[in-house]
Design a protein around this motif. Structure first.
Motif, PDB file in Angstrom:
ATOM      1  N   LEU A   1      -6.389  20.245 -23.227  1.00 38.68           N
ATOM      2  CA  LEU A   1      -5.190  19.440 -23.488  1.00 38.68           C
ATOM      3  C   LEU A   1      -4.934  18.458 -22.348  1.00 38.68           C
ATOM      4  O   LEU A   1      -4.602  17.299 -22.578  1.00 38.68           O
ATOM      5  CB  LEU A   1      -3.986  20.363 -23.690  1.00 38.68           C
ATOM      6  CG  LEU A   1      -2.653  19.715 -24.001  1.00 38.68           C
ATOM      7  CD1 LEU A   1      -2.706  18.954 -25.320  1.00 38.68           C
ATOM      8  CD2 LEU A   1      -1.551  20.751 -24.044  1.00 38.68           C
ATOM      9  N   GLY A   2      -5.133  18.912 -21.121  1.00 38.31           N
ATOM     10  CA  GLY A   2      -4.879  18.052 -19.967  1.00 38.31           C
ATOM     11  C   GLY A   2      -5.851  16.903 -19.801  1.00 38.31           C
ATOM     12  O   GLY A   2      -5.576  15.964 -19.059  1.00 38.31           O
ATOM     13  N   SER A   3      -6.989  16.940 -20.499  1.00 36.34           N
ATOM     14  CA  SER A   3      -7.950  15.835 -20.390  1.00 36.34           C
ATOM     15  C   SER A   3      -7.656  14.696 -21.359  1.00 36.34           C
ATOM     16  O   SER A   3      -8.285  13.633 -21.284  1.00 36.34           O
ATOM     17  CB  SER A   3      -9.385  16.338 -20.587  1.00 36.34           C
ATOM     18  OG  SER A   3      -9.622  16.710 -21.927  1.00 36.34           O
ATOM     19  N   LEU A   4      -6.696  14.900 -22.268  1.00 35.77           N
ATOM     20  CA  LEU A   4      -6.300  13.819 -23.180  1.00 35.77           C
ATOM     21  C   LEU A   4      -5.540  12.739 -22.420  1.00 35.77           C
ATOM     22  O   LEU A   4      -4.768  13.036 -21.504  1.00 35.77           O
ATOM     23  CB  LEU A   4      -5.391  14.361 -24.296  1.00 35.77           C
ATOM     24  CG  LEU A   4      -6.036  15.234 -25.350  1.00 35.77           C
ATOM     25  CD1 LEU A   4      -4.958  15.898 -26.196  1.00 35.77           C
ATOM     26  CD2 LEU A   4      -6.970  14.423 -26.215  1.00 35.77           C
ATOM     27  N   ASP A   5      -5.733  11.495 -22.814  1.00 36.15           N
ATOM     28  CA  ASP A   5      -4.972  10.399 -22.200  1.00 36.15           C
ATOM     29  C   ASP A   5      -3.484  10.531 -22.498  1.00 36.15           C
ATOM     30  O   ASP A   5      -2.650  10.173 -21.675  1.00 36.15           O
ATOM     31  CB  ASP A   5      -5.471   9.039 -22.716  1.00 36.15           C
ATOM     32  CG  ASP A   5      -6.879   8.706 -22.241  1.00 36.15           C
ATOM     33  OD1 ASP A   5      -7.386   9.363 -21.297  1.00 36.15           O
ATOM     34  OD2 ASP A   5      -7.483   7.795 -22.837  1.00 36.15           O
ATOM     35  N   GLN A   6      -3.151  11.033 -23.674  1.00 36.19           N
ATOM     36  CA  GLN A   6      -1.758  11.207 -24.098  1.00 36.19           C
ATOM     37  C   GLN A   6      -1.525  12.663 -24.534  1.00 36.19           C
ATOM     38  O   GLN A   6      -1.349  12.952 -25.715  1.00 36.19           O
ATOM     39  CB  GLN A   6      -1.432  10.250 -25.257  1.00 36.19           C
ATOM     40  CG  GLN A   6      -1.625   8.781 -24.950  1.00 36.19           C
ATOM     41  CD  GLN A   6      -0.629   8.289 -23.909  1.00 36.19           C
ATOM     42  OE1 GLN A   6       0.520   8.688 -23.887  1.00 36.19           O
ATOM     43  NE2 GLN A   6      -1.097   7.431 -23.022  1.00 36.19           N
ATOM     44  N   PRO A   7      -1.492  13.602 -23.590  1.00 35.04           N
ATOM     45  CA  PRO A   7      -1.359  15.009 -23.980  1.00 35.04           C
ATOM     46  C   PRO A   7      -0.033  15.337 -24.664  1.00 35.04           C
ATOM     47  O   PRO A   7       0.043  16.320 -25.409  1.00 35.04           O
ATOM     48  CB  PRO A   7      -1.507  15.768 -22.662  1.00 35.04           C
ATOM     49  CG  PRO A   7      -1.223  14.769 -21.601  1.00 35.04           C
ATOM     50  CD  PRO A   7      -1.613  13.431 -22.153  1.00 35.04           C
ATOM     51  N   ASN A   8       0.989  14.535 -24.477  1.00 28.75           N
ATOM     52  CA  ASN A   8       2.267  14.783 -25.147  1.00 28.75           C
ATOM     53  C   ASN A   8       2.204  14.584 -26.654  1.00 28.75           C
ATOM     54  O   ASN A   8       3.122  14.994 -27.374  1.00 28.75           O
ATOM     55  CB  ASN A   8       3.373  13.889 -24.576  1.00 28.75           C
ATOM     56  CG  ASN A   8       3.896  14.422 -23.270  1.00 28.75           C
ATOM     57  OD1 ASN A   8       4.073  15.620 -23.100  1.00 28.75           O
ATOM     58  ND2 ASN A   8       4.138  13.525 -22.327  1.00 28.75           N
ATOM     59  N   ASN A   9       1.129  13.963 -27.148  1.00 25.81           N
ATOM     60  CA  ASN A   9       0.986  13.752 -28.590  1.00 25.81           C
ATOM     61  C   ASN A   9       0.484  14.988 -29.333  1.00 25.81           C
ATOM     62  O   ASN A   9       0.384  14.971 -30.554  1.00 25.81           O
ATOM     63  CB  ASN A   9       0.040  12.582 -28.862  1.00 25.81           C
ATOM     64  CG  ASN A   9       0.631  11.260 -28.419  1.00 25.81           C
ATOM     65  OD1 ASN A   9       1.837  11.144 -28.229  1.00 25.81           O
ATOM     66  ND2 ASN A   9      -0.211  10.262 -28.231  1.00 25.81           N
ATOM     67  N   CYS A  10       0.152  16.046 -28.614  1.00 25.25           N
ATOM     68  CA  CYS A  10      -0.344  17.283 -29.225  1.00 25.25           C
ATOM     69  C   CYS A  10       0.565  18.433 -28.805  1.00 25.25           C
ATOM     70  O   CYS A  10       0.517  18.882 -27.664  1.00 25.25           O
ATOM     71  CB  CYS A  10      -1.779  17.559 -28.786  1.00 25.25           C
ATOM     72  SG  CYS A  10      -2.965  16.357 -29.397  1.00 25.25           S
ATOM     73  N   LEU A  11       1.382  18.891 -29.725  1.00 27.57           N
ATOM     74  CA  LEU A  11       2.333  19.955 -29.418  1.00 27.57           C
ATOM     75  C   LEU A  11       1.709  21.329 -29.632  1.00 27.57           C
ATOM     76  O   LEU A  11       1.196  21.611 -30.719  1.00 27.57           O
ATOM     77  CB  LEU A  11       3.572  19.819 -30.301  1.00 27.57           C
ATOM     78  CG  LEU A  11       4.368  18.525 -30.133  1.00 27.57           C
ATOM     79  CD1 LEU A  11       5.515  18.472 -31.135  1.00 27.57           C
ATOM     80  CD2 LEU A  11       4.882  18.398 -28.711  1.00 27.57           C
ATOM     81  N   PRO A  12       1.742  22.184 -28.621  1.00 28.35           N
ATOM     82  CA  PRO A  12       1.198  23.534 -28.770  1.00 28.35           C
ATOM     83  C   PRO A  12       1.907  24.308 -29.876  1.00 28.35           C
ATOM     84  O   PRO A  12       3.102  24.146 -30.095  1.00 28.35           O
ATOM     85  CB  PRO A  12       1.447  24.175 -27.401  1.00 28.35           C
ATOM     86  CG  PRO A  12       1.530  23.012 -26.468  1.00 28.35           C
ATOM     87  CD  PRO A  12       2.192  21.917 -27.258  1.00 28.35           C
ATOM     88  N   GLN A  13       1.120  25.154 -30.547  1.00 26.30           N
ATOM     89  CA  GLN A  13       1.623  25.949 -31.666  1.00 26.30           C
ATOM     90  C   GLN A  13       1.906  27.396 -31.287  1.00 26.30           C
ATOM     91  O   GLN A  13       2.728  28.042 -31.908  1.00 26.30           O
ATOM     92  CB  GLN A  13       0.588  25.934 -32.796  1.00 26.30           C
ATOM     93  CG  GLN A  13       0.314  24.557 -33.340  1.00 26.30           C
ATOM     94  CD  GLN A  13      -0.945  24.542 -34.170  1.00 26.30           C
ATOM     95  OE1 GLN A  13      -2.030  24.350 -33.652  1.00 26.30           O
ATOM     96  NE2 GLN A  13      -0.806  24.770 -35.460  1.00 26.30           N
ATOM     97  N   ASP A  14       1.162  27.930 -30.296  1.00 25.72           N
ATOM     98  CA  ASP A  14       1.307  29.335 -29.961  1.00 25.72           C
ATOM     99  C   ASP A  14       0.609  29.668 -28.644  1.00 25.72           C
ATOM    100  O   ASP A  14      -0.010  28.807 -28.028  1.00 25.72           O
ATOM    101  CB  ASP A  14       0.774  30.220 -31.088  1.00 25.72           C
ATOM    102  CG  ASP A  14      -0.664  29.901 -31.486  1.00 25.72           C
ATOM    103  OD1 ASP A  14      -1.487  29.587 -30.608  1.00 25.72           O
ATOM    104  OD2 ASP A  14      -0.976  29.966 -32.684  1.00 25.72           O
ATOM    105  N   HIS A  15       0.739  30.931 -28.265  1.00 28.08           N
ATOM    106  CA  HIS A  15       0.044  31.505 -27.111  1.00 28.08           C
ATOM    107  C   HIS A  15      -0.853  32.608 -27.654  1.00 28.08           C
ATOM    108  O   HIS A  15      -0.398  33.437 -28.454  1.00 28.08           O
ATOM    109  CB  HIS A  15       1.037  32.141 -26.127  1.00 28.08           C
ATOM    110  CG  HIS A  15       1.915  31.173 -25.434  1.00 28.08           C
ATOM    111  ND1 HIS A  15       1.608  30.618 -24.217  1.00 28.08           N
ATOM    112  CD2 HIS A  15       3.129  30.661 -25.778  1.00 28.08           C
ATOM    113  CE1 HIS A  15       2.584  29.813 -23.831  1.00 28.08           C
ATOM    114  NE2 HIS A  15       3.513  29.813 -24.770  1.00 28.08           N
TER     115      HIS A  15
END
Length: 145
Positions: free
Chosen positions: A99-113
């Motif tokens: 997730l941290g390697s995306l240019d825009q990580p805020n565009n992908c919302l986590p669903q679970d742990h």
């Protein structure tokens, strides 16, 4: 006239920008993994991943790869060491990107742990995301077919 919606596109890469990737389409899973392998390979308290269909994935050059488990293979930049990708031989149609390697990580919302049974004791999560002691039930069912 009806306008055609374009597929979402995600771009990302390593810290030094040696490796760049692009993915088209929606993620199939976004989440946080607390397994010991994700912790050790990332050097962090947990790994955050976005999984896509591999047919929608392209990159500018190959990353260095190593087998991290019986089924898992992880890839990283040979220059800066950024962990970038994860592939599972039981689900070869998908690729996980950090997730941290995306240019825009805020565009992908986590669903679970997932794998919270091995979560660090001192880590206290304050989000309302579902938590699974091992893998997500849908993933377990899919991988065990």
């Amino acid at each position: 006239m009806r306008s055609q919606m374009s597929e979402p596109q995600y771009n990302g890469g390593c810290f030094c920008q040696n490796i760049r990737y692009q993915v088209k389409g929606n993620p199939v899973w976004v989440g946080h993994c607390h397994c010991h392998i994700c912790r050790r390979t990332s050097g962090a308290a947990f790994g955050s991943w976005v999984h896509f269909e591999i047919s929608n994935f392209s990159l500018n050059q190959e990353a260095t790869t190593f087998k991290s488990s019986e089924h898992g293979e992880r890839s990283f930049c040979p220059i800066c060491g950024t962990q970038l990708f994860y592939k599972d031989s039981r689900a070869p149609q998908y690729i996980g990107v950090t997730l941290g390697s995306l240019d825009q990580p805020n565009n992908c919302l986590p669903q679970d742990h997932i794998w919270t049974s091995t979560q660090l004791e001192w880590l206290h999560l304050s989000d309302d995301l579902p938590r699974y002691p091992q893998q997500h039930p849908a993933e377990a069912e899919f991988l065990n077919q």
